[in-house]
Design a protein around this motif. Structure first.
Motif, PDB file in Angstrom:
ATOM      1  N   SER A 227     -48.099  37.344  86.761  1.00  0.00           N
ATOM      2  CA  SER A 227     -46.970  38.181  86.370  1.00  0.00           C
ATOM      3  C   SER A 227     -46.647  37.896  84.912  1.00  0.00           C
ATOM      4  O   SER A 227     -46.509  36.732  84.509  1.00  0.00           O
ATOM      5  CB  SER A 227     -45.753  37.872  87.255  1.00  0.00           C
ATOM      6  OG  SER A 227     -44.607  38.554  86.788  1.00  0.00           O
ATOM      7  N   ASN A 229     -44.125  38.718  81.605  1.00  0.00           N
ATOM      8  CA  ASN A 229     -42.873  39.242  81.081  1.00  0.00           C
ATOM      9  C   ASN A 229     -43.099  39.529  79.604  1.00  0.00           C
ATOM     10  O   ASN A 229     -43.143  38.617  78.781  1.00  0.00           O
ATOM     11  CB  ASN A 229     -41.749  38.231  81.290  1.00  0.00           C
ATOM     12  CG  ASN A 229     -41.604  37.856  82.751  1.00  0.00           C
ATOM     13  OD1 ASN A 229     -41.379  38.714  83.601  1.00  0.00           O
ATOM     14  ND2 ASN A 229     -41.756  36.569  83.065  1.00  0.00           N
ATOM     15  N   ASN A 240     -41.858  43.807  82.945  1.00  0.00           N
ATOM     16  CA  ASN A 240     -42.510  42.869  83.852  1.00  0.00           C
ATOM     17  C   ASN A 240     -43.746  43.562  84.411  1.00  0.00           C
ATOM     18  O   ASN A 240     -43.661  44.654  84.968  1.00  0.00           O
ATOM     19  CB  ASN A 240     -41.590  42.446  84.999  1.00  0.00           C
ATOM     20  CG  ASN A 240     -42.308  41.581  86.021  1.00  0.00           C
ATOM     21  OD1 ASN A 240     -42.630  42.028  87.119  1.00  0.00           O
ATOM     22  ND2 ASN A 240     -42.589  40.345  85.666  1.00  0.00           N
ATOM     23  N   GLU A 242     -46.959  43.014  86.924  1.00  0.00           N
ATOM     24  CA  GLU A 242     -47.623  42.232  87.960  1.00  0.00           C
ATOM     25  C   GLU A 242     -49.062  42.712  88.092  1.00  0.00           C
ATOM     26  O   GLU A 242     -49.325  43.927  88.080  1.00  0.00           O
ATOM     27  CB  GLU A 242     -46.892  42.375  89.298  1.00  0.00           C
ATOM     28  CG  GLU A 242     -45.490  41.768  89.271  1.00  0.00           C
ATOM     29  CD  GLU A 242     -44.746  41.915  90.575  1.00  0.00           C
ATOM     30  OE1 GLU A 242     -43.752  41.198  90.759  1.00  0.00           O
ATOM     31  OE2 GLU A 242     -45.141  42.761  91.424  1.00  0.00           O
ATOM     32  N   HIS A 261     -37.363  36.691  88.602  1.00  0.00           N
ATOM     33  CA  HIS A 261     -38.737  36.625  89.118  1.00  0.00           C
ATOM     34  C   HIS A 261     -39.125  35.169  89.307  1.00  0.00           C
ATOM     35  O   HIS A 261     -39.061  34.368  88.373  1.00  0.00           O
ATOM     36  CB  HIS A 261     -39.702  37.290  88.140  1.00  0.00           C
ATOM     37  CG  HIS A 261     -40.965  37.802  88.780  1.00  0.00           C
ATOM     38  ND1 HIS A 261     -41.896  36.973  89.375  1.00  0.00           N
ATOM     39  CD2 HIS A 261     -41.455  39.067  88.924  1.00  0.00           C
ATOM     40  CE1 HIS A 261     -42.891  37.709  89.848  1.00  0.00           C
ATOM     41  NE2 HIS A 261     -42.654  38.976  89.590  1.00  0.00           N
ATOM     42  N   TYR A 265     -44.921  38.515  94.372  1.00  0.00           N
ATOM     43  CA  TYR A 265     -44.939  39.909  93.946  1.00  0.00           C
ATOM     44  C   TYR A 265     -43.644  40.596  94.372  1.00  0.00           C
ATOM     45  O   TYR A 265     -43.209  40.475  95.517  1.00  0.00           O
ATOM     46  CB  TYR A 265     -46.123  40.643  94.578  1.00  0.00           C
ATOM     47  CG  TYR A 265     -47.475  40.282  94.016  1.00  0.00           C
ATOM     48  CD1 TYR A 265     -47.887  40.795  92.781  1.00  0.00           C
ATOM     49  CD2 TYR A 265     -48.342  39.437  94.706  1.00  0.00           C
ATOM     50  CE1 TYR A 265     -49.136  40.485  92.258  1.00  0.00           C
ATOM     51  CE2 TYR A 265     -49.600  39.127  94.183  1.00  0.00           C
ATOM     52  CZ  TYR A 265     -49.989  39.646  92.962  1.00  0.00           C
ATOM     53  OH  TYR A 265     -51.218  39.335  92.441  1.00  0.00           O
TER      54      TYR A 265
END
Length: 350
Positions: A227, A229, A240, A242, A261, A265
């Protein structure tokens, strides 16, 4: 936390070599303290099962990112440690996911439970606040790299000893910044021999725009999940992203509603390992105030859940530091110790 300014260099190998040489003792100390490396990765690397996996990781990543591969080799040779050890720690997640499970064996286990992040972009503030959590072996084994590249680009990257900058967080002179969160897809959702996350994040340090950064994230044939950012200072924008193997990704734009987060997920539909640590942190964060920057620091410093606190202090996982990106500064503040106390140890204008 030491800072090393490096470059411009004649080659990527030279930059890696200078970093390895500068932090040789710290890299050797990290390798000596890393029980996962000693009890799992090194023994596995000696088996016939490991050879095709390590060969494919080497071939695919060296082919896609030859400069960063040269940098990795330079780190090894500059620090005076075996190149294989540096390969093993840089591909830790991509290798451990495919190792045979030693049921009942009394050896330390790796954990995906690292990093908590809270993001917000509202009229009054635009902030990404991030706990950098890691295994005990990394305590005291990190540094900051300020790199000046020959093309005029520069970046600042929080770096784990012996790894490519940065598997944690960083920013560059194009106004791009990022933090990272591990996410664990289910075993049948991972692919052997793909592009390593450390190579993708190293590439992000050279992104020229947020669209360029998105392309770098989306085009990589990754082995496992991650993930990102992604912070664009000039656009006052936070995304964000994923990801999972087979080019799967989902993009979520952050607005005025704070977005927390952990290590699971939240918007990409991928079967994942059900992790109590992450779900506990996610639930605890939802119950805490999220109205101000002070609230965010208090949230990231929360230790109310004694088993799965948001701010970690052992015995296996530790919060190494907290990074606060303020897009309106624009500044990066690094806090060592509980962020509730707000004691900034390093501050950078971005």
């Amino acid at each position: 936390m030491e800072i090393f300014e490096v470059g411009p260099c004649n080659s990527s190998y030279e930059m890696g070599y200078l970093i390895g040489e500068r932090f040789s003792s710290l890299i050797k100390s990290r390798l000596a303290a890393d029980l996962i490396l000693q009890t799992q990765l090194r023994p596995y690397a000696k088996t016939h099962l490991a050879e095709p996996l390590i060969d494919s990781l080497t071939e695919n990543n060296r082919s896609k990112f030859p400069r960063y591969w040269d940098e990795l080799v330079g780190i090894a040779e500059g620090s005076g440690v075996p190149v294989l050890d540096i390969i093993l720690i840089n591909f830790r997640k991509e290798i451990l996911a495919f190792m045979p499970k030693n049921e009942g064996a009394n050896i330390p286990e790796d954990t995906p439970d690292d990093c908590s992040t809270i993001l917000v972009v509202s009229r009054s503030m635009a902030i990404a606040a991030h706990n950098e959590d890691a295994n005990i072996a990394l305590v005291g084994h990190t540094y900051l790299i300020q790199a000046n590249l020959g093309n005029g680009l520069s970046f600042t990257a929080y770096t784990y000893a012996g790894e490519l900058p940065s598997c944690a967080f960083g920013f560059n002179s194009h106004g791009l910044a990022f933090t990272l969160n591990s996410v664990p897809p289910r075993e049948d959702e991972i692919v052997a021999g793909g592009i390593g996350r450390n190579f993708i994040s190293r590439d992000l340090l050279e992104a020229t725009s947020s669209s360029d950064a998105l392309k770098k994230i989306q085009s990589s044939e990754v082995s496992i999940g991650h993930s990102y950012n992604l912070i664009d200072i000039s656009k006052r924008n936070i995304l964000n992203i994923e990801t999972a193997s087979r080019n799967r990704f989902s993009v979520y734009e952050v607005y005025a509603t704070p977005f927390f987060h952990a290590n699971m997920y939240l918007h990409l539909q991928v079967p994942q390992i059900q992790d109590e640590n992450s779900s506990s942190r996610q639930k605890r964060a939802a119950a805490l105030p999220q109205e101000s920057k002070e609230d965010f620091l208090s949230l990231l410093g929360d230790i109310d859940d004694k088993r799965y606190p948001i701010y970690m202090s052992g015995p296996t996982l530790y919060t190494l530091c907290t990074a606060v990106f303020d897009l309106d500064g624009p500044t990066l503040s690094i806090i060592e110790g509980n962020p509730k106390e707000g004691k900034v140890t390093r501050s950078f204008h971005m």
